[in-house]
Motif scaffolding. Sequence first.
Motif, PDB file in Angstrom:
ATOM      1  N   ALA A 114      -8.041  -7.282  -8.108  1.00 60.14           N
ATOM      2  CA  ALA A 114      -6.835  -8.091  -8.295  1.00 60.14           C
ATOM      3  C   ALA A 114      -7.254  -9.412  -8.932  1.00 60.14           C
ATOM      4  O   ALA A 114      -7.985 -10.197  -8.326  1.00 60.14           O
ATOM      5  N   LYS A 125      -8.276   0.690 -14.265  1.00 61.87           N
ATOM      6  CA  LYS A 125      -7.765   1.265 -13.017  1.00 61.87           C
ATOM      7  C   LYS A 125      -7.189   2.667 -13.238  1.00 61.87           C
ATOM      8  O   LYS A 125      -7.319   3.543 -12.375  1.00 61.87           O
ATOM      9  N   SER A 143      -7.518  -0.485   1.521  1.00 64.78           N
ATOM     10  CA  SER A 143      -6.313   0.355   1.457  1.00 64.78           C
ATOM     11  C   SER A 143      -6.757   1.789   1.734  1.00 64.78           C
ATOM     12  O   SER A 143      -6.961   2.592   0.813  1.00 64.78           O
ATOM     13  N   THR A 182      -0.311 -12.175  -4.110  1.00 65.48           N
ATOM     14  CA  THR A 182       0.320 -10.883  -3.846  1.00 65.48           C
ATOM     15  C   THR A 182       1.825 -11.039  -3.593  1.00 65.48           C
ATOM     16  O   THR A 182       2.528 -10.058  -3.405  1.00 65.48           O
ATOM     17  N   VAL A 191      -9.416  -3.174  -2.354  1.00 61.17           N
ATOM     18  CA  VAL A 191      -8.902  -4.237  -3.227  1.00 61.17           C
ATOM     19  C   VAL A 191      -9.827  -5.448  -3.132  1.00 61.17           C
ATOM     20  O   VAL A 191     -10.115  -5.930  -2.034  1.00 61.17           O
ATOM     21  N   GLU A 235       0.832  -1.207   0.000  1.00 59.91           N
ATOM     22  CA  GLU A 235       0.000   0.000   0.000  1.00 59.91           C
ATOM     23  C   GLU A 235       0.866   1.255   0.000  1.00 59.91           C
ATOM     24  O   GLU A 235       0.452   2.302  -0.506  1.00 59.91           O
ATOM     25  N   ILE A 273      -2.475  -6.625  -9.162  1.00 56.51           N
ATOM     26  CA  ILE A 273      -2.682  -6.606  -7.715  1.00 56.51           C
ATOM     27  C   ILE A 273      -3.062  -5.188  -7.262  1.00 56.51           C
ATOM     28  O   ILE A 273      -4.035  -4.993  -6.551  1.00 56.51           O
ATOM     29  N   ALA A 274      -2.298  -4.199  -7.694  1.00 55.64           N
ATOM     30  CA  ALA A 274      -2.576  -2.802  -7.343  1.00 55.64           C
ATOM     31  C   ALA A 274      -3.087  -2.062  -8.593  1.00 55.64           C
ATOM     32  O   ALA A 274      -3.640  -2.678  -9.490  1.00 55.64           O
ATOM     33  N   HIS A 275      -2.878  -0.731  -8.678  1.00 57.25           N
ATOM     34  CA  HIS A 275      -3.531   0.019  -9.757  1.00 57.25           C
ATOM     35  C   HIS A 275      -2.671   0.220 -11.001  1.00 57.25           C
ATOM     36  O   HIS A 275      -3.146   0.763 -12.000  1.00 57.25           O
ATOM     37  N   CYS A 319     -10.294  -1.618  -6.665  1.00 56.64           N
ATOM     38  CA  CYS A 319      -9.092  -2.083  -7.378  1.00 56.64           C
ATOM     39  C   CYS A 319      -9.159  -3.607  -7.413  1.00 56.64           C
ATOM     40  O   CYS A 319      -8.945  -4.266  -6.394  1.00 56.64           O
ATOM     41  N   ILE A 340      -9.920  -9.235  -4.262  1.00 56.00           N
ATOM     42  CA  ILE A 340      -9.048 -10.292  -4.786  1.00 56.00           C
ATOM     43  C   ILE A 340      -9.933 -11.389  -5.387  1.00 56.00           C
ATOM     44  O   ILE A 340     -10.751 -11.994  -4.693  1.00 56.00           O
TER      45      ILE A 340
END
Length: 559
Positions: free
Chosen positions: A490, A312, A519, A534, A526, A204, A278-280, A488, A528
């Motif tokens: 994942a 994203k 986050s 991750t 997020v 994060e 996983i993230a943006h 977001c 998943i």
Amino acid sequence: MAEYKSDIEIARAAKKQPIMKIGAKLGIPEEHLLPYGHDKAKISAEFIASKKGGKDGKLILVTAINPTPAGEGKTTTTVGLGDGLNRIGKKAITCIREASLGPNFGVKGGAAGGGYAQVVPMEDMNLHFTGDFHAITTAHNLLSALIDNHIYWGNELGIDTRRVAWRRVMDMNDRALREIICSLGGVANGYPREAGFDITVASEVMAILCLATDLKDLQKRIGNIIVAYRRDKSPVYARDLKADGAMTVLLKDAMQPNLVQTLENNPAFVHGGPFANIAHGCNSVVATTTALKLADYVVTEAGFGADLGAEKFFDIKCRKAGLKPAAAVIVATVRAMKMNGGVKKEDLGRENVEAVKKGCANLGRHIENVKQFGVPVVVAMNHFVSDTDAEIAAMKDYVAEQGAEAILCKHWAQGSAGIEELAHKVVQLAESGQAQFAPLYPDEMKLFDKIDTIVKRIYRGLEAIADKGVRDQLKQWEDQGYGHLPICIAKTQYSFSTDPNLRGAPTGHVVPVREVRLSAGAGFVVAICGEIMTMPGLPRNPSSEKIYLNDMGYIEGLF
């Protein structure tokens, strides 16, 4: 036939200009450049602050179809287009992400473009660069250490050790660390508990660095990180541990964008690098917004296919930073169309027009999706020597039927000269005023409805599903005031579904939400979905096996 040169050989032969000269092209005085050697520098926070309120250039997003083993060349096209725009007389800056060491030594081997469309210094960018990722790793793990230390010294905040949400990170693929037990070895080492590691680019802290507008905003966001919960399930924040000040100090230099250059001596900002599955998956807001003040055109990329990266970029980065893209480029190749059409990798060299037509469904879906955001689209056909005229024509005809244009690009072999046509088209789209950008969903929509909207409108799935625990968690966050946050997702990058082997343009699939994570510092939730890690693992034969120093002291094996 011309002699084949690897990416690293081409990069090594580059005639680089001193970084101060590159900065001068953008009007950055020498005293506002912090040099790291002769060919890279950080841009000072003071200079960035002085440009706020100025006129913005046009923002161009480069995205792609779902990645295939055939290769698409999104970063190569991003760099090539930046060079192409400069070639036709536009002042352009390329903005890309920094490379993670994990994938470099795992599968990818490097991430600075390719052929004659690269950012240099290639070796530095793919290894330690200016130390940003090390700073992020250290800041993240300082917070981890402070949590366990607080518990050790009496746990004044009443942290429930079963509900510590903050894991540790390292910038390496290491499956052995996904799930661990920490604090073993007796009273002196603390209270044993389950823990684990993520890769740094999934941290994060990485997402926060890439979304923060300045150091003050960075510290506020760090303070908002939820690190654990008490027995009554109330959150414990990083600011409660007084971690935000020291973490910001560690990230002070990492917040400053890195200035480098392309092979053609055009400026490039390389900054931040959250994973896209996983993230943006976008470079930093600071780099993008600063570039927009210094150039007519800013060319940036979003990770993986448009279903992840572009969605994203639009729904998180643009929403948060108030950015309005003027046009989008979708990168695709004849080879990847054939793979989506069912051709095996070893057979891609043979002409197969029918497979191209069949595989174009994946490209068509991405064209439709990007248009949903009100952004005009052009397709960049990244050229391979094995492409035949009939295959190229089939792909162009298909794209024309979708109401867009596909342009053959030869920047990998020819540099900016091979991408002039695309540069002119991008200018035409950006100047046309067609862009009517809007995110996919409003802030006030319920969190699960946001997930379901993405599944239905972007992935073309039947619905998102989640068990009661996930839905209850989302409802609890809404009650705590986090309902306005964007989502977001994942999931695998290889498919519109959660099945990495389901290529093409599937419909009617169900997307299971396995887990949700808040986050709160970065400002998104997020979700998943499917089997997504991750903390990646290394393949059977990692790229690291081929990376070494030769007799001249040069690095070999990065590509």
